[in-house]
Every structure is written in structure tokens, then in C-alpha cells.
Design an enzyme around this catalytic site. Structure first.
Site, PDB file in Angstrom:
ATOM      1  N   TRP A  11       0.786  -0.995   0.106  1.00  0.00           N
ATOM      2  CA  TRP A  11       0.094  -0.053  -0.030  1.00  0.00           C
ATOM      3  C   TRP A  11       0.888   1.171  -0.031  1.00  0.00           C
ATOM      4  O   TRP A  11       0.594   2.240  -0.805  1.00  0.00           O
ATOM      5  CB  TRP A  11      -0.898   0.069   1.110  1.00  0.00           C
ATOM      6  CG  TRP A  11      -2.097   1.078   1.002  1.00  0.00           C
ATOM      7  CD1 TRP A  11      -2.700   1.383   2.175  1.00  0.00           C
ATOM      8  CD2 TRP A  11      -2.869   1.500  -0.046  1.00  0.00           C
ATOM      9  NE1 TRP A  11      -3.476   2.437   1.987  1.00  0.00           N
ATOM     10  CE2 TRP A  11      -3.844   2.363   0.477  1.00  0.00           C
ATOM     11  CE3 TRP A  11      -2.771   1.430  -1.410  1.00  0.00           C
ATOM     12  CZ2 TRP A  11      -4.576   3.196  -0.164  1.00  0.00           C
ATOM     13  CZ3 TRP A  11      -3.433   2.177  -2.012  1.00  0.00           C
ATOM     14  CH2 TRP A  11      -4.502   2.907  -1.650  1.00  0.00           C
ATOM     15  N   LYS A 105      -5.063  -0.096   9.081  1.00  0.00           N
ATOM     16  CA  LYS A 105      -6.288  -0.029   9.507  1.00  0.00           C
ATOM     17  C   LYS A 105      -6.650  -1.320  10.377  1.00  0.00           C
ATOM     18  O   LYS A 105      -5.945  -2.528  10.452  1.00  0.00           O
ATOM     19  CB  LYS A 105      -7.510  -0.656   8.137  1.00  0.00           C
ATOM     20  CG  LYS A 105      -7.345   0.398   7.207  1.00  0.00           C
ATOM     21  CD  LYS A 105      -8.128  -0.062   5.897  1.00  0.00           C
ATOM     22  CE  LYS A 105      -7.958   0.888   4.733  1.00  0.00           C
ATOM     23  NZ  LYS A 105      -8.867   0.579   3.643  1.00  0.00           N
ATOM     24  N   LYS A 195     -14.479  -3.877   8.677  1.00  0.00           N
ATOM     25  CA  LYS A 195     -14.445  -4.391   7.400  1.00  0.00           C
ATOM     26  C   LYS A 195     -13.637  -5.590   7.225  1.00  0.00           C
ATOM     27  O   LYS A 195     -13.984  -6.757   6.735  1.00  0.00           O
ATOM     28  CB  LYS A 195     -14.569  -3.550   6.189  1.00  0.00           C
ATOM     29  CG  LYS A 195     -13.024  -2.867   6.258  1.00  0.00           C
ATOM     30  CD  LYS A 195     -12.308  -3.317   5.166  1.00  0.00           C
ATOM     31  CE  LYS A 195     -10.868  -2.577   5.075  1.00  0.00           C
ATOM     32  NZ  LYS A 195     -10.098  -3.039   4.222  1.00  0.00           N
ATOM     33  N   ASP A 248     -15.951   0.441   1.515  1.00  0.00           N
ATOM     34  CA  ASP A 248     -14.566  -0.422   1.942  1.00  0.00           C
ATOM     35  C   ASP A 248     -15.204  -1.792   2.247  1.00  0.00           C
ATOM     36  O   ASP A 248     -14.660  -2.643   1.748  1.00  0.00           O
ATOM     37  CB  ASP A 248     -13.876  -0.028   3.044  1.00  0.00           C
ATOM     38  CG  ASP A 248     -12.592  -0.029   2.806  1.00  0.00           C
ATOM     39  OD1 ASP A 248     -12.001  -0.967   2.013  1.00  0.00           O
ATOM     40  OD2 ASP A 248     -11.532   0.398   3.796  1.00  0.00           O
ATOM     41  N   VAL A 283       0.224  -9.352   5.077  1.00  0.00           N
ATOM     42  CA  VAL A 283      -0.516  -9.095   6.409  1.00  0.00           C
ATOM     43  C   VAL A 283      -1.964  -8.957   5.847  1.00  0.00           C
ATOM     44  O   VAL A 283      -2.510  -8.418   4.968  1.00  0.00           O
ATOM     45  CB  VAL A 283      -0.162  -7.687   6.858  1.00  0.00           C
ATOM     46  CG1 VAL A 283      -1.278  -7.661   8.341  1.00  0.00           C
ATOM     47  CG2 VAL A 283       1.163  -7.942   7.285  1.00  0.00           C
TER      48      VAL A 283
END
Length: 337
Positions: A11, A105, A195, A248, A283
Site C-alpha cells: 500500500w 486499518k 470491514k 470499503d 498481512v
């Protein structure tokens, strides 16, 4: 603008590539903790471990070593580490006057030796270890691979500080990446954390071939769970109908690139949790935050049955079939609720 991204996972690399392609001509540096990884990325001009075969823009600079050396003159710092490393990175940034945003997150795990402790969201960690920082959560429905390829994506810059929101918009808003400002950092972070847990549940249902009706029901009830927890923590209800909530959740629960959904599918196939995680190579934050989400909900007396079932599945107290029976077999109730 001079933008520094601290962390060269999928990311962080994808956002660095997006910023380096920005029409404004930003000066973008991607910092890697591992010197060997940084050297490999400099030589190959791509992140072969996480985003193979996607070339870095020519303007993207790769760095390693002491990250403090990159801070002078920076206009924006992006912490692109997993949640487990956020506290240490924020401690290293204490006293920094530059806007800071994080990408992780989830909930930070509570200390195991303190039965009264509970897991913290990223902004709660920041308030404890570096309260003076002007900080934000940068979140939303996004797969790193698609951002790296320049495919259309929309994200949310969530912060109580307008300066940080504006810095994120200036840095990343482009024809392919749309950035929307939001003051509700609590709601945005709750959506991003919960989520991932719900995606494991939907992956389990998909892996057992229960059908699209079951998936739709699970996502809808999951959104209700997410909203209940968010409201208990002080979030705004409308946030959960936006990009960082419903958006999301739908992406992570249904997308083929979702690591958390993949964990559920692998468990449905009879894989152990260890085997599922080994096969991912990345991950899957939902695995690490599910228990913490459930603990926080319990302390707040928030009913989250899907989350509890996922925790029991991950901890081996339920098999896949029993977990699904629990997920889909609740007593009749009124909706909404």
C-alpha cells in the site's frame, strides 16, 4: 510538494507511485526499513515482493537508513506500516510540525499482561504517544495493485485538522485518485478496522458456496455491526454509508484481491489458520484485529455476533460449518437494528 512515505509494503508503494505520477510534479520518497529491499527496488525500479511487474515512475526516489534524515523540508509524512508498528513510528515523529497521515486499518492489540486494557484505534494511539501531531487517517475502498496501476480509486482523508486534510487532497487528488475530506476520523477508522473482520466471514461463506443471497445478507448485517460500534465510540452515522464504511466493506468482502476474504475462503477449504496466513505472503489485518474488535465491543456492550463468530473460528473453537450456522442462524429480529 515534498512527500515522504515511511514503509515500502504494497500500500505504501502504491500510494508513492500515485503521488510520483501526480500532474503537480511532487517530490516523492519511499522509505524502506530493510536496506536490502531498498537496494533491490532501486536496482529493479519496482517492488518485486509486493507489486511485481509494476514499474516505478521515474520520479520516485527510494531511501533507507535513518528516516529522520528525510524529514527536513517535507510537506507531508505518510506512515505506511502495519498497525503493530504504528506506535513506534509515531513516537519517532514526536515534535514534528509536518502533517502526518497513516494508512493502517485496525485496532492495536491490547497488552496481554493487563486484563483491564483494550485495543486502540490509530488516532487513540496517536493521542497517547504524540498528541501534538497534526494527524489524519487516509483510508477507503482500495486495493494496492489497482492504485499502482493507476486505475480509478476514491479515498477519504479523515482528520479534525483542516490543514492535514488539505495537504492530503493536494498531494494525492488526481484524475485517477479522488480524495474526499472528512472530519470524522473515528468513523473512518472504525470502518477500516471492522470491514476486515467481516471480510473473513464473507470469505468463509463464499468458500462454502452458500450463494450470493447469503453474502448480501452477511454484508448488510455486518454494516449494522460496524455502525453500532462506531456510534458507541462517537462516530457520525452518515460516515458508515460512505467510502470508508459501506464502500470499503463491499470491496473487501467481495473483491478477489482481498486478503481477508481469502483467509475465510482458505479456512472453508479446511486449511489451518497458520496455513492460510503462510499462503498469503501479506498481512491480513482482520486476523490480528478480530479479537480486539470483539473485546472493545464487549466493553461497550455493543452486540457484534458476526465478529464473535469470526473470533471463535480463528481461535479454533468453531469449525467452518459451525461458524456459518451461527452466522446465518440468528433469531428473528426487527430491522434496522
Amino acid at each position: 510538494m515534498k512527500i515522504v512515505l515511511l514503509g515500502a509494503g504494497a500500500w505504501g508503494s502504491a500510494l508513492a507511485m500515485s503521488a510520483a505520477r501526480h500532474p503537480a510534479g511532487h517530490a516523492v520518497t519511499l522509505w524502506a526499513r530493510d536496506a536490502a529491499q531498498a537496494q533491490g527496488m532501486r536496482a529493479e525500479r519496482c517492488n518485486t515482493r509486493y507489486l511485481p511487474a509494476i514499474a516505478f515512475p521515474p520520479a520516485l526516489h527510494i531511501a533507507d537508513g535513518d528516516p529522520a534524515a528525510l524529514l527536513p523540508g517535507a510537506d507531508l509524512l505518510i506512515v505506511a506500516t502495519p498497525m503493530a508498528a504504528l506506535r513506534g513510528m509515531l513516537q519517532a515523529l514526536r515534535g514534528c510540525s509536518v502533517p502526518v497521515a497513516w494508512l493502517c486499518k485496525g485496532f492495536e492489540a491490547a497488552p496481554e499482561n493487563d486484563p483491564g486494557a483494550h485495543g486502540l484505534l490509530a488516532h487513540e494511539v496517536q493521542a497517547l504517544v504524540a498528541p501534538e501531531l497534526m494527524a489524519a487517517a487516509f483510508s477507503g475502498p482500495s486495493f494496492a495493485q489497482e492504485v499502482a496501476l493507476g486505475q480509478p480509486t476514491a479515498l477519504v482523508a479523515a482528520s479534525p485538522h483542516s490543514r492535514v486534510r488539505e495537504a492530503l487532497v493536494r498531494s494525492f487528488h488526481s484524475p485517477s485518485l479522488r480524495v474526499y475530506a472528512n472530519e470524522d476520523i473515528v468513523g473512518v477508522e472504525v470502518g477500516g478496522a471492522v470491514k476486515n473482520v467481516l471480510a473473513i466471514a464473507t470469505g468463509l461463506c463464499d468458500g462454502l458456496a452458500l450463494g450470493l443471497n447469503a453474502r448480501a445478507a452477511l454484508i448488510t448485517r455486518g454494516l449494522a455491526e460496524m455502525t453500532r460500534l462506531g456510534l458507541a465510540l462517537g462516530a457520525r452515522p452518515e460516515t458508515f454509508m460512505g467510502l470508508s464504511g459501506l464502500g470499503d466493506l463491499v470491496l473487501t468482502a467481495t473483491g478477489a484481491l482481498s486478503r481477508n476474504r481469502r483467509v475465510g475462503m482458505l479456512l472453508a477449504q479446511g486449511k489451518s489458520l497458520a496455513q492460510a496466513l503462510e499462503s498469503l505472503g501479506h498481512v491480513a489485518e482482520g486476523v490480528y484485529s478480530a479479537r480486539t474488535v470483539a473485546q472493545r465491543a464487549h466493553r461497550l456492550r455493543v452486540d457484534m455476533p458476526i465478529t464473535r463468530a469470526v473470533v471463535d473460528l480463528l481461535d479454533g473453537r468453531l469449525g467452518p460449518a459451525d461458524a456459518v450456522a451461527l452466522l446465518m442462524g440468528r433469531s428473528p429480529a426487527s430491522e434496522p437494528g
